[in-house]
Design an enzyme around this catalytic site. Sequence first.
Site, PDB file in Angstrom:
ATOM      1  N   LYS A  52     -13.127   0.107  16.917  1.00 40.50           N
ATOM      2  CA  LYS A  52     -11.785  -0.508  16.835  1.00 40.50           C
ATOM      3  C   LYS A  52     -11.121  -0.559  18.214  1.00 40.50           C
ATOM      4  CE  LYS A  52     -10.395  -0.064  12.765  1.00 40.50           C
ATOM      5  NZ  LYS A  52      -9.972   0.558  11.524  1.00 40.50           N
ATOM      6  N   ASP A  71      -3.741  -6.324   4.730  1.00 41.98           N
ATOM      7  CA  ASP A  71      -4.750  -7.183   5.358  1.00 41.98           C
ATOM      8  C   ASP A  71      -4.610  -8.638   4.921  1.00 41.98           C
ATOM      9  OD1 ASP A  71      -6.151  -5.251   6.884  1.00 41.98           O
ATOM     10  OD2 ASP A  71      -6.869  -4.386   4.999  1.00 41.98           O
ATOM     11  N   LYS A  73     -10.023  -4.197  19.302  1.00 43.67           N
ATOM     12  CA  LYS A  73      -8.583  -4.515  19.343  1.00 43.67           C
ATOM     13  C   LYS A  73      -7.983  -4.358  20.737  1.00 43.67           C
ATOM     14  CE  LYS A  73      -7.817  -3.711  14.469  1.00 43.67           C
ATOM     15  NZ  LYS A  73      -6.761  -3.837  13.476  1.00 43.67           N
ATOM     16  N   PHE A 105      -3.934   2.912  15.332  1.00 41.39           N
ATOM     17  CA  PHE A 105      -4.312   3.940  14.373  1.00 41.39           C
ATOM     18  C   PHE A 105      -5.511   3.439  13.568  1.00 41.39           C
ATOM     19  CE2 PHE A 105      -1.431   7.631  13.876  1.00 41.39           C
ATOM     20  CZ  PHE A 105      -0.677   7.401  15.019  1.00 41.39           C
ATOM     21  N   ASN A 137       0.846  -1.200   0.000  1.00 43.68           N
ATOM     22  CA  ASN A 137       0.000   0.000   0.000  1.00 43.68           C
ATOM     23  C   ASN A 137       0.879   1.247   0.000  1.00 43.68           C
ATOM     24  OD1 ASN A 137       0.600   0.795   2.838  1.00 43.68           O
ATOM     25  ND2 ASN A 137      -0.365  -1.176   3.257  1.00 43.68           N
ATOM     26  N   ASP A 159      -3.378  -9.981  12.875  1.00 46.04           N
ATOM     27  CA  ASP A 159      -3.584  -8.613  13.327  1.00 46.04           C
ATOM     28  C   ASP A 159      -2.559  -8.355  14.444  1.00 46.04           C
ATOM     29  OD1 ASP A 159      -4.477  -6.264  14.718  1.00 46.04           O
ATOM     30  OD2 ASP A 159      -6.362  -6.474  13.618  1.00 46.04           O
ATOM     31  N   ILE A 160      -1.533  -7.591  14.110  1.00 45.59           N
ATOM     32  CA  ILE A 160      -0.414  -7.387  15.037  1.00 45.59           C
ATOM     33  C   ILE A 160      -0.890  -6.650  16.285  1.00 45.59           C
ATOM     34  CG2 ILE A 160       1.880  -6.345  15.279  1.00 45.59           C
ATOM     35  CD1 ILE A 160       2.067  -6.645  12.150  1.00 45.59           C
TER      36      ILE A 160
HETATM   37  O1  C5P Z   1      -8.202  -2.896  11.160  1.00 49.47           O
HETATM   38  P1  C5P Z   1      -7.387  -1.742  10.682  1.00 49.47           P
HETATM   39  O2  C5P Z   1      -6.360  -2.117   9.653  1.00 49.47           O
HETATM   40  O3  C5P Z   1      -8.171  -0.541  10.289  1.00 49.47           O
HETATM   41  O4  C5P Z   1      -6.615  -1.295  12.023  1.00 49.47           O
HETATM   42  C1  C5P Z   1      -5.660  -0.331  12.014  1.00 49.47           C
HETATM   43  C2  C5P Z   1      -4.758  -0.482  13.214  1.00 49.47           C
HETATM   44  O5  C5P Z   1      -4.418  -1.844  13.429  1.00 49.47           O
HETATM   45  C3  C5P Z   1      -3.437   0.226  12.997  1.00 49.47           C
HETATM   46  O6  C5P Z   1      -2.972   0.619  14.272  1.00 49.47           O
HETATM   47  C4  C5P Z   1      -2.566  -0.866  12.402  1.00 49.47           C
HETATM   48  O7  C5P Z   1      -1.185  -0.615  12.629  1.00 49.47           O
HETATM   49  C5  C5P Z   1      -3.046  -2.099  13.144  1.00 49.47           C
HETATM   50  N1  C5P Z   1      -3.007  -3.335  12.378  1.00 49.47           N
HETATM   51  C6  C5P Z   1      -2.114  -4.324  12.737  1.00 49.47           C
HETATM   52  N2  C5P Z   1      -2.110  -5.503  12.048  1.00 49.47           N
HETATM   53  C7  C5P Z   1      -2.954  -5.713  11.026  1.00 49.47           C
HETATM   54  C8  C5P Z   1      -3.867  -4.704  10.639  1.00 49.47           C
HETATM   55  C9  C5P Z   1      -3.853  -3.514  11.331  1.00 49.47           C
HETATM   56  O8  C5P Z   1      -1.325  -4.129  13.651  1.00 49.47           O
HETATM   57  N3  C5P Z   1      -2.927  -6.849  10.385  1.00 49.47           N
END
Ligand code: C5P
Length: 410
Positions: free
Chosen positions: A345, A285, A349, A331, A217, A313-314
């Site tokens: 979120k 994603d 999260k 973020f 991206n 999802d980190i």
């Molecule tokens: O779900 P979304 O991508 O909108 O969430 C954004 C937040 O989650 C950001 O803080 C991003 O760094 C984190 N994130 C992550 N791992 C992912 C997707 C998003 O850490 N696979």
Amino acid sequence: MSKDKRILLIIGGGIAAFKSLLLIRILAKRGIKTTCIVTKGGQEFVTPLSVGGLSGEKVFTELFSLSDEAEMGHIELSRSADLVVVAPATADLMAKAAHGLANDLASTTLLATDKRVLYAPAMNVRMWAHPATRKNIEILRSNHAVFVGPEEGDMACGEFGFGRMAEPETIAEAIETILSGKTEIDALKPQPLKNKHILITAGPTREPIDPVRYLSNHSSGKQGYAIARACVDLGADVTLVSGPVALTPPQGVNTVHVDTACDMLDACEKALPADVFIAVAAVADWRPVDNTNHKIKKCKDALPPLCLTENPDILRTIANSKNRPKLVVGFAAETDNVVKFAQAKLTKKNCDMIIANDVSGDVMGGDNNTMIVVTKEDADYHAETWPLMSKELCAQTLAKKLVQKLVRRP
Ligand code: C5P
């Protein structure tokens, strides 16, 4: 202790120049002699007569002065003191010093000196936060310059923020500390995040399709890098886990370079424990299920089968780990319903804070950002909207917010 020491004080052109008169008096009381240069701009605010009256010494103003050169040449002037102090250090003076310009007595002296230079910056908050000033400060720091201030507060121009020159007492303390030989550069900066480990992800991830193609991206990494820099500036130990970006890692940050989301998670888990985790990265994603070692050939009649699977999802993983940092900040890049999605979120999260931004403009890859900080205290959501600011200034504001939160939750 500092008796018989001498400083060369360069007074630049800023409204804070009057504080330098007080500085001369404080230093005199402590037995430190002061030779002064007053720039052209400085003379708009204080007169050489008042400066000389307080220092009890000749004041220098001109580069091309026959009488001054006869008494003390500018090279000798630059080396005769134990320390050079620039107060107020204007954006212009620091830019000249960073780039080696020498078109007046002050800048020539700064270029010719073999002594350490202490800068007490004073300028408008936007000028202080401007990327040009940030870069100049980094250059000066890498040349072993030392900084005292600026401080936060109301400014003469009516704005509020970082940019007020440090108080004369504070500058005098910094001068004495340096003259005593006790300190290295960092000891002079306020370090409210000292001994805090802050883990930050930044940039995009790159998910290989085959050896030459990938999914990714437009994230530039600028915001995450700026946050890393702002946290280090406040004394934190920072680990920055970065996807592929075209940025130089900030000085003093432990940067770990990764490509994929899986590697990013792995690097983050290895970097724990941390006091704060800030997930700024735009993690892809999905990733291709099969990442072949061979370049996929173009086929005339059929598209290549591209089967995707979800990336870990980190943020959620770290926020739910048994090693969970005290503060977890995520973020949320959204194009509509920004606050509503950010609140969802936050809960989904398991974060303490979500920084939402509207990315329908040129935020991704650009230099500015508008942030909405969403937190939840007890059962209530709070949303605080920050005005459009440079990513540097957003980072500094966030770093200060972390200080407040950590103080409340030690
Ligand atoms: O779900 P979304 O991508 O909108 O969430 C954004 C937040 O989650 C950001 O803080 C991003 O760094 C984190 N994130 C992550 N791992 C992912 C997707 C998003 O850490 N696979």
